[in-house]
Scaffold this motif. Structure first.
Motif, short mmCIF file in Angstrom:
data_model
loop_
_atom_site.label_atom_id
_atom_site.label_comp_id
_atom_site.label_asym_id
_atom_site.label_seq_id
_atom_site.Cartn_x
_atom_site.Cartn_y
_atom_site.Cartn_z
N PHE A 100 -0.36 -16.87 -16.55
CA PHE A 100 -0.33 -18.20 -17.12
C PHE A 100 -1.38 -18.35 -18.22
O PHE A 100 -1.13 -18.96 -19.26
CB PHE A 100 -0.58 -19.26 -16.04
N VAL A 152 8.40 -2.54 -6.48
CA VAL A 152 8.25 -3.81 -7.20
C VAL A 152 7.11 -3.70 -8.19
O VAL A 152 7.24 -4.08 -9.36
CB VAL A 152 8.01 -4.97 -6.21
N ARG A 155 8.04 -1.57 -11.13
CA ARG A 155 8.88 -2.27 -12.11
C ARG A 155 8.05 -3.24 -12.94
O ARG A 155 8.27 -3.39 -14.15
CB ARG A 155 10.01 -3.03 -11.40
N ARG A 156 7.12 -3.91 -12.32
CA ARG A 156 6.25 -4.83 -13.06
C ARG A 156 5.44 -4.05 -14.09
O ARG A 156 5.25 -4.49 -15.23
CB ARG A 156 5.31 -5.57 -12.10
N SER B 42 6.53 -20.68 -10.82
CA SER B 42 6.31 -19.37 -11.44
C SER B 42 7.67 -18.80 -11.83
O SER B 42 8.69 -19.46 -11.66
CB SER B 42 5.61 -18.43 -10.46
N THR B 43 7.66 -17.56 -12.30
CA THR B 43 8.94 -16.90 -12.59
C THR B 43 9.49 -16.17 -11.36
O THR B 43 10.52 -15.52 -11.45
CB THR B 43 8.78 -15.85 -13.72
N ARG B 85 19.33 -4.88 -1.43
CA ARG B 85 18.39 -4.06 -2.19
C ARG B 85 17.65 -4.93 -3.21
O ARG B 85 18.28 -5.67 -3.97
CB ARG B 85 19.16 -2.96 -2.90
N ASN B 86 16.34 -4.83 -3.21
CA ASN B 86 15.52 -5.60 -4.15
C ASN B 86 15.18 -4.75 -5.36
O ASN B 86 14.35 -3.85 -5.28
CB ASN B 86 14.23 -6.07 -3.45
N ASP B 87 15.83 -5.02 -6.45
CA ASP B 87 15.56 -4.30 -7.71
C ASP B 87 14.86 -5.21 -8.71
O ASP B 87 14.97 -5.02 -9.92
CB ASP B 87 16.87 -3.79 -8.34
N THR B 88 14.14 -6.20 -8.19
CA THR B 88 13.47 -7.14 -9.09
C THR B 88 12.00 -6.77 -9.22
O THR B 88 11.53 -5.81 -8.63
CB THR B 88 13.56 -8.58 -8.56
N THR B 89 11.30 -7.61 -9.99
CA THR B 89 9.86 -7.43 -10.16
C THR B 89 9.09 -8.41 -9.28
O THR B 89 7.97 -8.79 -9.59
CB THR B 89 9.47 -7.65 -11.63
N GLU B 90 9.71 -8.87 -8.19
CA GLU B 90 9.06 -9.82 -7.29
C GLU B 90 9.07 -9.28 -5.86
O GLU B 90 10.03 -8.63 -5.43
CB GLU B 90 9.80 -11.17 -7.31
N HIS B 91 8.00 -9.57 -5.14
CA HIS B 91 7.91 -9.15 -3.73
C HIS B 91 8.64 -10.20 -2.89
O HIS B 91 8.05 -11.17 -2.44
CB HIS B 91 6.44 -9.08 -3.30
N ASP B 93 10.97 -9.18 -0.32
CA ASP B 93 11.63 -8.53 0.82
C ASP B 93 11.60 -9.40 2.06
O ASP B 93 12.59 -9.49 2.80
CB ASP B 93 10.98 -7.17 1.11
#
Lengths: 462, 202
Positions: A100, A152, A155-156, B42-43, B85-91, B93
């Protein structure tokens, strides 16, 4: 009010402002001293005091200008203490807040930086810091055996690296993060993603511990680059497998049965801490005034030059106890490769910004001088002697309010060393021989599952 | 007048600081802040986002031809629910597991299918060392394990993100794809994708 009472009040005000204007590196100095003496718990406690919380289980209730950065410091200390779960939480929370700050408009802060204080701006992480947040958090998830969480973070890291590559193409960064991301995707059964990240490492450094994994992965994906091709066509080096004779024959894939009985240990050693910014106040006016007074006996130049001070942050190297180390696994020597010199990257970033930093410091000095002359003129109109006092008070106060921006990730480790060792499934003893200005030995025991892996992390922070 | 200004300023500043500290609040249905969950913080994907993505997919699933055929079948088919399946940039699970538990409850209560216990599936995945690896999402592996637990169909999916930054802003576009697959033939009897975008803008 009598004149002497007025002057006393003015001086008290200046004193109060000076004592309240400690910089970021001043405020966490006690915690850093604890780290230097090896007292991680002491450092943790002091960071919690700065965050305004009772324990590391708590997150701050609100975020001030330096809270996110202090949270990052605590995340680093917690990782060194082996509190990987709490460290992961802190890294994630800090990253969110720093994002932010990164995106926020800060026009007022940018103007303030050139007018009254170096610390007026919101804190924005440097490219080095941005990438290392995710890299360090990957360690947390890997040590905890949470490959999903590590993916994760990988990827970040990928997203951030791409953003920096697009906007700062001349600054290759993040060899360590790419190494870990490659490892994560390799263990997750994504060979192409793994190879892409290992290629990013090869763009910056040729780590022999990657050669064998690259050879294995290359059999599972057609992805190739000139650097990957160079590894594939190079002879197998004995340095990676110390007791194996060098061979130029291609390595046969290990049979499934022996793979199932084997595992791998990824060893990460992080030594020292990076240079820290410290406040520099260079009284160039006083120096000139004293010199002039000595030569001519005239105090006029001294009167005008007394508060002509350039205030800016200087990067000061840290005297680390350890700079590297050796590794033994079950009594056998393994090579620890220095993958990243974070100190060097931090210094390079600072040197690029230094002209702008000093320029802003000079601008602030000019603004203070102008303000002082206005006060001097106004004071003289009331009473001749008041001119000097008014100017001194105004300029002195503004000097005190000008806090150099010493904000940075001060507890960031200076160097990262890695090793990968294939071992039979089971329990293994690791012995680190830390080297540098001092020597020390640290032992760790690790359990490696059949067909799996374990990650061992040792962080000295000194 | 000048003498009064500074102390007054300090007083006002200290009062303002004392009154403006953070405080805990209660929100959601039945409270005086029913819209507390609606604001994006947030995003990342919050409960509101995940609920939307799941419900959008489930509504399509329950009105799909495949599900209508389950309802008409003489015996409810056996269904296994595999991890998303989590293929994102966020935790996320933990949130995904919570949603799958909710989904499991909904499916059991519908009576349209017989649901294999997710706990039993987890044990099986762990036994063969698949926990935490991508193999637990591999169609061939999932089909094999589903057969072992006696399932005729399995429900699985993935949540992905396209994460971009530019001009000081960040945008993340999430997609949740849900699939209903026949174990024996690997035929996809249902597939749907729901989308949501989150961003930090200036």
């Amino acid at each position: 009010m009598k004149p002497h009472a007025r002057r006393a009040r003015g001086l008290l005000l200046v004193l109060a402002l000076v004592t309240g204007c400690a910089t970021y590196s001043d405020r966490n100095l006690a915690a850093r001293r604890d780290l230097a003496s090896g007292d991680l718990r002491g450092a943790e406690k002091k960071l919690n005091q700065l965050l305004g919380v009772q324990s590391s289980r708590d997150l701050p209730a609100s975020y001030g200008s330096d809270t996110a950065l202090t949270l990052l410091e605590r995340a680093t200390v917690l990782q060194a203490m082996g509190e990987y779960g709490l460290s992961a939480r802190d890294f994630t929370a800090a990253e969110k807040e720093l994002e932010f700050l990164d995106i926020a408009n800060d026009t007022a802060g940018e103007i303030g930086k050139y007018v009254f204080s170096d610390s007026a701006t919101k804190y924005k992480t440097s490219p080095t810091e941005k990438l290392l947040i995710n890299a360090f958090n990957m360690i947390n998830y890997l040590v905890l055996g949470d490959l999903s969480g590590a993916r994760v973070e990988a990827r970040r890291f990928q997203v951030m690296r791409k953003y920096l590559a697009d906007h700062f193409p001349e600054e290759p960064h993040g060899a360590f993060g790419s190494y870990l991301a490659g490892f994560v995707f390799e263990k997750s059964g994504e060979p192409e993603a793994a190879l892409r990240h290992y290629d990013e490492v090869l763009q910056q450094v040729d780590d022999p511990s990657l050669h064998e994994p690259i050879r294995q992965l290359a059999q599972l994906t057609p992805f190739r680059t000139p650097r990957i091709e160079a590894v594939l066509s190079s002879p197998i080096l004995a340095s990676y497998e110390p007791e194996t004779a060098a061979s130029s024959e291609p390595v046969a894939l290990a049979a499934d049965e022996s793979d199932a009985e084997e595992g791998e240990i990824l060893v990460i050693l992080k030594t020292g801490t990076v240079p820290v910014k410290q406040a520099q106040r260079i009284p160039i006016g006083a120096a000139m005034g004293l010199a002039a007074n000595y030569v001519t006996g005239d105090t006029t130049i001294l009167e005008y030059g007394l508060f002509k001070v350039v205030v800016y942050p200087e990067l000061v190297p840290h005297e680390n106890r350890f700079s590297g180390g050796g590794l033994e696994v079950n009594g056998r020597t393994e090579r620890l490769f220095t993958l990243t010199d974070i100190s060097k990257e931090v210094v390079a970033e600072y040197e690029k910004l230094k002209p702008k930093i000093v320029g802003a410091a000079l601008s602030r000095m000019i603004v203070r001088a102008a303000s002082a002359e206005v006060a001097r003129a106004a004071g003289r109109r009331q009473h001749g002697a008041l001119g000097f006092l008014a100017a001194a008070l105004v300029e002195g106060t503004l000097v005190a309010l000008d806090r150099p921006d010493t904000r940075s990730w001060t507890m960031l480790p200076a160097r990262v060393h890695v090793a990968r060792v294939r071992v039979p499934a089971g329990t293994h003893q690791l012995r680190f021989q830390l080297r540098g200005r001092f020597q020390a030995e640290v032992t760790r025991t690790v359990e490696v599952p059949a067909g799996g892996f374990a990650v061992v992390d040792l962080t000295t922070l000194r | 007048m000048i003498r009064l200004r500074l102390p007054l300023l300090l007083l006002v500043a200290s009062l303002a600081t004392a009154c403006s500290g953070p405080k805990a609040v209660r929100g959601g249905p039945g409270t005086d802040r029913p819209d507390l969950d609606r604001a994006a913080m947030s995003t990342g994907l919050d409960r509101e986002d995940l609920n939307y993505l799941f419900q959008e997919n489930l509504e399509r699933l329950f009105t799909s031809r495949a599900w209508q055929s389950f309802r008409r079948a003489p015996q409810p088919p056996v269904l296994a629910i595999w991890p998303i399946r989590n293929d994102t940039t966020e935790h996320i699970d933990n949130q995904l597991n919570t949603l799958l538990a909710t989904l499991e409850t909904q499916l059991v209560e519908s009576g349209d299918v017989l649901v294999v216990s997710r706990e039993r599936q987890r044990e099986m995945a762990q036994e063969v060392g698949l926990q935490n690896t991508n193999a637990v999402y591999d169609p061939a592996t999932v089909a094999r394990l589903s057969k072992q637990v006696g399932a005729q169909y399995y429900l699985t999916g993935k949540i992905q993100a396209v994460d971009e930054r530019a001009h000081g802003e960040r945008r993340v576009q999430y997609t949740l794809t849900l699939q209903l697959i026949e174990v024996e033939t690997s035929i996809i009897h249902f597939q749907h994708t729901s989308v949501r975008t989150k961003a930090i803008v200036r």
